[in-house]
Design a protein around this motif. Structure first.
Motif, PDB file in Angstrom:
ATOM      1  N   ALA A  11     -11.219   5.904   7.109  1.00 27.35           N
ATOM      2  CA  ALA A  11     -12.438   5.984   7.901  1.00 27.35           C
ATOM      3  C   ALA A  11     -12.312   5.183   9.186  1.00 27.35           C
ATOM      4  O   ALA A  11     -13.027   5.445  10.149  1.00 27.35           O
ATOM      5  N   HIS A  12     -11.414   4.217   9.193  1.00 29.27           N
ATOM      6  CA  HIS A  12     -11.211   3.365  10.353  1.00 29.27           C
ATOM      7  C   HIS A  12      -9.729   3.326  10.693  1.00 29.27           C
ATOM      8  O   HIS A  12      -8.889   3.231   9.797  1.00 29.27           O
ATOM      9  N   PRO A  13      -9.376   3.383  11.964  1.00 26.14           N
ATOM     10  CA  PRO A  13      -7.958   3.322  12.322  1.00 26.14           C
ATOM     11  C   PRO A  13      -7.431   1.914  12.134  1.00 26.14           C
ATOM     12  O   PRO A  13      -8.179   0.933  12.172  1.00 26.14           O
ATOM     13  N   PRO A  14      -6.112   1.771  11.916  1.00 21.45           N
ATOM     14  CA  PRO A  14      -5.522   0.436  11.822  1.00 21.45           C
ATOM     15  C   PRO A  14      -5.662  -0.310  13.143  1.00 21.45           C
ATOM     16  O   PRO A  14      -5.778   0.290  14.217  1.00 21.45           O
ATOM     17  N   THR A  15      -5.667  -1.630  13.048  1.00 17.08           N
ATOM     18  CA  THR A  15      -5.670  -2.427  14.261  1.00 17.08           C
ATOM     19  C   THR A  15      -4.390  -2.179  15.050  1.00 17.08           C
ATOM     20  O   THR A  15      -3.324  -1.959  14.474  1.00 17.08           O
ATOM     21  N   ARG A  16      -4.504  -2.190  16.367  1.00 19.26           N
ATOM     22  CA  ARG A  16      -3.332  -1.919  17.205  1.00 19.26           C
ATOM     23  C   ARG A  16      -2.487  -3.164  17.443  1.00 19.26           C
ATOM     24  O   ARG A  16      -1.289  -3.052  17.723  1.00 19.26           O
ATOM     25  N   SER A  17      -3.082  -4.333  17.339  1.00 20.69           N
ATOM     26  CA  SER A  17      -2.397  -5.556  17.759  1.00 20.69           C
ATOM     27  C   SER A  17      -1.674  -6.272  16.626  1.00 20.69           C
ATOM     28  O   SER A  17      -0.888  -7.184  16.876  1.00 20.69           O
ATOM     29  N   ARG A  18      -1.924  -5.908  15.381  1.00 17.38           N
ATOM     30  CA  ARG A  18      -1.299  -6.562  14.242  1.00 17.38           C
ATOM     31  C   ARG A  18      -0.908  -5.507  13.210  1.00 17.38           C
ATOM     32  O   ARG A  18      -1.570  -4.471  13.087  1.00 17.38           O
ATOM     33  N   THR A  19       0.150  -5.787  12.460  1.00 16.62           N
ATOM     34  CA  THR A  19       0.500  -4.989  11.288  1.00 16.62           C
ATOM     35  C   THR A  19       0.029  -5.761  10.071  1.00 16.62           C
ATOM     36  O   THR A  19       0.447  -6.905   9.848  1.00 16.62           O
ATOM     37  N   VAL A  20      -0.856  -5.144   9.276  1.00 15.12           N
ATOM     38  CA  VAL A  20      -1.536  -5.881   8.217  1.00 15.12           C
ATOM     39  C   VAL A  20      -1.482  -5.085   6.915  1.00 15.12           C
ATOM     40  O   VAL A  20      -1.854  -3.911   6.869  1.00 15.12           O
ATOM     41  N   PHE A  21      -1.018  -5.769   5.872  1.00 14.03           N
ATOM     42  CA  PHE A  21      -1.022  -5.214   4.522  1.00 14.03           C
ATOM     43  C   PHE A  21      -1.913  -6.072   3.631  1.00 14.03           C
ATOM     44  O   PHE A  21      -1.865  -7.302   3.687  1.00 14.03           O
ATOM     45  N   ALA A  22      -2.709  -5.423   2.791  1.00 13.52           N
ATOM     46  CA  ALA A  22      -3.407  -6.110   1.709  1.00 13.52           C
ATOM     47  C   ALA A  22      -2.605  -5.905   0.435  1.00 13.52           C
ATOM     48  O   ALA A  22      -2.314  -4.768   0.053  1.00 13.52           O
ATOM     49  N   ALA A  23      -2.217  -7.005  -0.203  1.00 15.48           N
ATOM     50  CA  ALA A  23      -1.543  -6.906  -1.496  1.00 15.48           C
ATOM     51  C   ALA A  23      -2.593  -6.578  -2.548  1.00 15.48           C
ATOM     52  O   ALA A  23      -3.558  -7.321  -2.737  1.00 15.48           O
ATOM     53  N   ALA A  24      -2.424  -5.452  -3.219  1.00 16.64           N
ATOM     54  CA  ALA A  24      -3.478  -4.898  -4.072  1.00 16.64           C
ATOM     55  C   ALA A  24      -3.286  -5.259  -5.543  1.00 16.64           C
ATOM     56  O   ALA A  24      -2.157  -5.286  -6.051  1.00 16.64           O
ATOM     57  N   HIS A  25      -4.406  -5.517  -6.224  1.00 13.06           N
ATOM     58  CA  HIS A  25      -4.367  -5.786  -7.657  1.00 13.06           C
ATOM     59  C   HIS A  25      -4.318  -4.471  -8.430  1.00 13.06           C
ATOM     60  O   HIS A  25      -4.533  -3.393  -7.873  1.00 13.06           O
ATOM     61  N   VAL A  26      -4.023  -4.563  -9.711  1.00 12.72           N
ATOM     62  CA  VAL A  26      -4.044  -3.389 -10.578  1.00 12.72           C
ATOM     63  C   VAL A  26      -5.225  -3.493 -11.534  1.00 12.72           C
ATOM     64  O   VAL A  26      -5.687  -4.588 -11.860  1.00 12.72           O
ATOM     65  N   VAL A  27      -5.715  -2.338 -11.979  1.00  9.75           N
ATOM     66  CA  VAL A  27      -6.831  -2.269 -12.917  1.00  9.75           C
ATOM     67  C   VAL A  27      -6.277  -1.935 -14.295  1.00  9.75           C
ATOM     68  O   VAL A  27      -5.654  -0.885 -14.489  1.00  9.75           O
ATOM     69  N   ALA A  28      -6.478  -2.830 -15.239  1.00  9.75           N
ATOM     70  CA  ALA A  28      -6.000  -2.612 -16.601  1.00  9.75           C
ATOM     71  C   ALA A  28      -6.820  -1.541 -17.301  1.00  9.75           C
ATOM     72  O   ALA A  28      -7.978  -1.282 -16.956  1.00  9.75           O
ATOM     73  N   ASP A  29      -6.215  -0.905 -18.291  1.00  9.62           N
ATOM     74  CA  ASP A  29      -6.937  -0.015 -19.199  1.00  9.62           C
ATOM     75  C   ASP A  29      -7.538  -0.884 -20.295  1.00  9.62           C
ATOM     76  O   ASP A  29      -6.813  -1.411 -21.147  1.00  9.62           O
TER      77      ASP A  29
END
Length: 382
Positions: A19-37
């Motif tokens: 829905a939103h474009p990535p920022t142009r000035s930085r490369t940014v990753f969110a380290a994502a959690h996992v959802v257990a069963d």
């Protein structure tokens, strides 16, 4: 929940593009959690069982904010309940979702299919190569995870230089090197061949200098802002410094007259919307954009420092709590039972800090879930 073997694109892959474009000035990753069963019949030492629909839907949430996803990192409980078999499936499924969504993706390649002790350097090398194949087949940027087995097997800096050089010469695309400090994992004490951080920095820089076109960047998780800045200034042109410092991220990402850090952060899992909005201020050059960025993100540091306080490795428990309170999953159960790794007062304070920041789309639901958690475990419900 998606049955094993079901193509990921049949479920969450149908989600809309960012829905939103990535920022142009930085490369940014969110380290994502996992959802257990939560209904899987498994124990703390058993194989990891994930709710695939909820896990992959959360990746789409991150991409929708314009953030990249860092998959199968320590935030996803690598080495803390998520075994390599489950991590490999996670990488493959997230790779398919990234292609469907057009999302930026990096994935961790490590050596956690090996026994904790007794691996040889040849076995460490082969383990990295096996995992790199899975990551590259998924179309992701590889992150060469810091390896407990390498830390145990290496006899000095030369072993690191030889092994990393071998891996970098064969990667299909430039890799991110991973320096995870002992606050996150005590088994990594002495990484890069010694306990002197200056000598470790020198070893890392020699590896990069020998292969500058094969290194995309370095992910630094030392919780030492001054050391990160010094390292950042010594990197060759074109090699990024990805901050993994969950204590000092606003100042490191904002940068100074000599440069800035990009980001690969676990705290951006619960802060996704807030962080993405703040980062877009940096696309406006000059002090006004930086000031707006700091004004938006500085207030989040108290929450992050609370979640990542010692023992730091248990920050994941607070991350998953906030995902449940925010409505991204229907339960507060973690792989390996690590929902019990933090005290009730710690979790209650995490809720209070996140609520004060306005992180919950439905604050009343978040409060009701927190009251229920406290009541079930015998705490106060007020």
């Amino acid at each position: 929940m998606t049955a094993p073997g079901t193509p990921a694109s049949s479920g969450p892959g149908a989600a809309p593009r960012a829905a939103h474009p990535p920022t142009r000035s930085r490369t940014v990753f969110a380290a994502a959690h996992v959802v257990a069963d939560p209904y899987a019949d498994t124990g703390p030492d058993g194989p990891a069982a994930l709710d695939w629909d909820a896990t992959l839907a959360f990746r789409h949430h991150l991409w929708a904010q314009g953030l990249g996803v860092a998959e199968a990192m320590d935030t996803a409980q690598r080495g803390a309940g998520l075994d390599w078999t489950a991590a490999a499936e996670l990488i493959r499924r997230t790779g398919a979702e990234a292609r469907a969504a057009g999302g930026l993706l990096s994935c961790g390649a490590g050596t956690d299919q090996l026994p904790a002790h007794g691996a040889t350097l040849d076995q460490v090398r082969a383990a990295y190569e096996e995992q790199l194949t899975v990551v590259e087949d998924a179309g992701a940027r590889p992150v060469l995870l810091a390896s407990r087995q390498l830390a145990a097997a290496a006899t000095g800096p030369d072993d690191y230089q030889e092994l990393y050089g071998h891996l970098l010469r064969q990667t299909a695309r430039p890799a991110i090197l991973h320096w995870l400090g002992p606050l996150f994992d005590p088994a990594l004490t002495g990484y890069w061949g010694g306990t002197d951080p200056d000598a470790a920095t020198a070893t890392l820089l020699r590896i990069i200098a020998a292969h500058p076109d094969r290194v995309d960047g370095v992910k630094v998780s030392l919780l030492d802002a001054d050391r990160e800045v010094r390292l950042r200034r010594m990197l060759p042109p074109g090699v990024r410094c990805y901050t993994g410092d969950d204590f000092h991220y606003p100042e490191l990402i904002a940068g100074d007259t000599h440069g800035h850090s990009d980001a690969l952060l676990g705290i951006f899992d619960p802060l996704a919307r807030r962080a993405a909005d703040a980062l877009r201020h940096l696309d406006t050059p000059g002090p006004r954009g930086a000031a707006a960025f700091r004004a938006a993100l500085d207030p989040t540091v108290a929450l992050s420092r609370h979640l990542f306080r010692a023992p730091t490795r248990h920050y994941r428990t607070g991350i998953v709590l906030l995902a449940w309170l925010a409505g991204h999953q229907s339960h507060f159960t973690m792989v390996g039972g690590l929902q019990s790794a933090r005290s009730l007062p710690h979790l209650r304070r995490a809720h209070q800090l996140a609520d004060a920041l306005g992180l919950f789309p439905d604050p009343e639901r978040a409060a009701a879930r927190m009251r229920a958690l406290l009541a079930v475990h015998g705490g106060q419900d007020g």
